[in-house]
Enzyme design. Structure first.
Site, PDB file in Angstrom:
ATOM      1  N   SER A   1      -6.912  -0.507   3.439  1.00 43.31           N
ATOM      2  CA  SER A   1      -6.446  -0.632   5.380  1.00 43.31           C
ATOM      3  C   SER A   1      -6.477   0.996   5.572  1.00 43.31           C
ATOM      4  O   SER A   1      -6.526   1.940   4.465  1.00 43.31           O
ATOM      5  CB  SER A   1      -4.456  -0.759   4.771  1.00 43.31           C
ATOM      6  OG  SER A   1      -4.722  -0.912   6.332  1.00 43.31           O
TER       7      SER A   1
ATOM      8  N   TYR B   1       3.532  -0.926   1.955  1.00 43.59           N
ATOM      9  CA  TYR B   1       2.713  -1.385   2.031  1.00 43.59           C
ATOM     10  C   TYR B   1       1.436  -0.431   1.888  1.00 43.59           C
ATOM     11  O   TYR B   1       0.340  -0.880   1.150  1.00 43.59           O
ATOM     12  CB  TYR B   1       2.741  -1.600   3.700  1.00 43.59           C
ATOM     13  CG  TYR B   1       1.582  -2.072   4.202  1.00 43.59           C
ATOM     14  CD1 TYR B   1       0.506  -3.338   3.161  1.00 43.59           C
ATOM     15  CD2 TYR B   1       0.872  -1.560   4.990  1.00 43.59           C
ATOM     16  CE1 TYR B   1      -0.085  -4.135   3.640  1.00 43.59           C
ATOM     17  CE2 TYR B   1      -1.130  -2.406   5.361  1.00 43.59           C
ATOM     18  CZ  TYR B   1      -1.179  -3.349   4.902  1.00 43.59           C
ATOM     19  OH  TYR B   1      -2.904  -3.657   5.422  1.00 43.59           O
TER      20      TYR B   1
END
Length: 257
Positions: free
Chosen positions: A141, A154
């Site tokens: 990501s 995250y």
């Protein structure tokens, strides 16, 4: 170009969103696709849709955070056909700073997003070595390389995915195993729609537009665009590429810095 004919591909979290788009793209390119997902019904529906469209697909219920489950399902697949490709896509999101992230939150994110990737690497790499090589693609990501607000756990997990990618790429060069990762920015998946409906009832369209405009290109990515990049990186045409992170971000990293 970009044919996956006679290739077997395992895709974790392949029953929805980005994983489903990758599974469909790979099947269209001729791969025998195996969808590994926690949701057995959803996985079987995805596999059935691919078969109805003329592709080859099978579904497997597996919790990637459970190493023995990962080993068992990979072993069953490998006993029937050689494995050529692993896409580590399964993962979950979390919103929170370090202060608002509980220990349970942190452990859950680590267990699925980090240990889940490790478990599947651990299960698949021996088979790739035995087959003379293969390709691994991990889903990272933009959060792996940028500081994103309220994404503490995250971001931690995706940073780990990025560095696992680099480590695996280096360790298995001599085994003809390539390993890369994709770092998407926001992608329009059912998860996004569910998030907006839950947190901004009645304002979904407004907030969707606002989130879309945070990408310099002015929109979110579509899952199929991630699938197209995944296809290239797992194809023979990308044979000279390993140990690389590919941002698919509408300019988010470079044009926002």
């Amino acid at each position: 170009m970009f044919s996956l004919k006679n290739k077997t591909a395992l895709i974790t979290g392949g029953a929805s969103g980005i994983g489903l788009a990758i599974a469909k793209t790979f099947a269209q390119a001729g791969a025998s696709v195996h969808i590994l997902d926690l949701n057995q019904d959803q996985a079987e529906q995805a596999a059935d849709d691919i078969r109805q469209a003329g592709g080859q697909a099978a579904s497997h219920a597996v919790d990637v955070s459970n190493q023995q489950q990962a080993i068992d399902v990979v072993g069953r697949i490998a006993s029937r056909e050689p494995i050529h490709i692993l896409v580590n896509n399964a993962g979950v999101s979390h919103i929170g700073t370090v202060e608002t992230t509980t220990e349970a939150d942190f452990d859950r994110i680590f267990r699925i997003n980090v240990k889940g990737v490790y478990n599947c690497l651990y299960a698949v790499i021996p088979h790739l070595k035995a087959n003379g090589g293969g390709v691994i693609l991990n889903m990272a990501s933009v959060a792996a390389t940028l500081g994103l607000s309220d994404r503490f756990a995250y971001s931690m997990s995706k940073g780990a995915v990025l560095t696992m990618t680099l480590s695996v790429a280096k360790d298995y060069l001599n085994d003809n195993i390539r390993c890369n990762c994709i770092s998407p920015a926001r992608v329009h998946t059912p998860f996004v729609d569910g998030f907006l409906a839950k947190n901004y009832p009645g304002r979904e369209a407004e907030m969707f537009e606002k989130l879309s405009k945070t990408q310099p290109i002015g929109r979110m990515a579509e899952p199929q665009e991630v699938g197209a990049l995944a296809l290239y990186l797992c194809s023979d045409e990308a044979g000279f590429i390993t140990g690389t992170d590919y941002p698919l971000d509408g300019g988010f990293i470079r044009l926002n810095s």
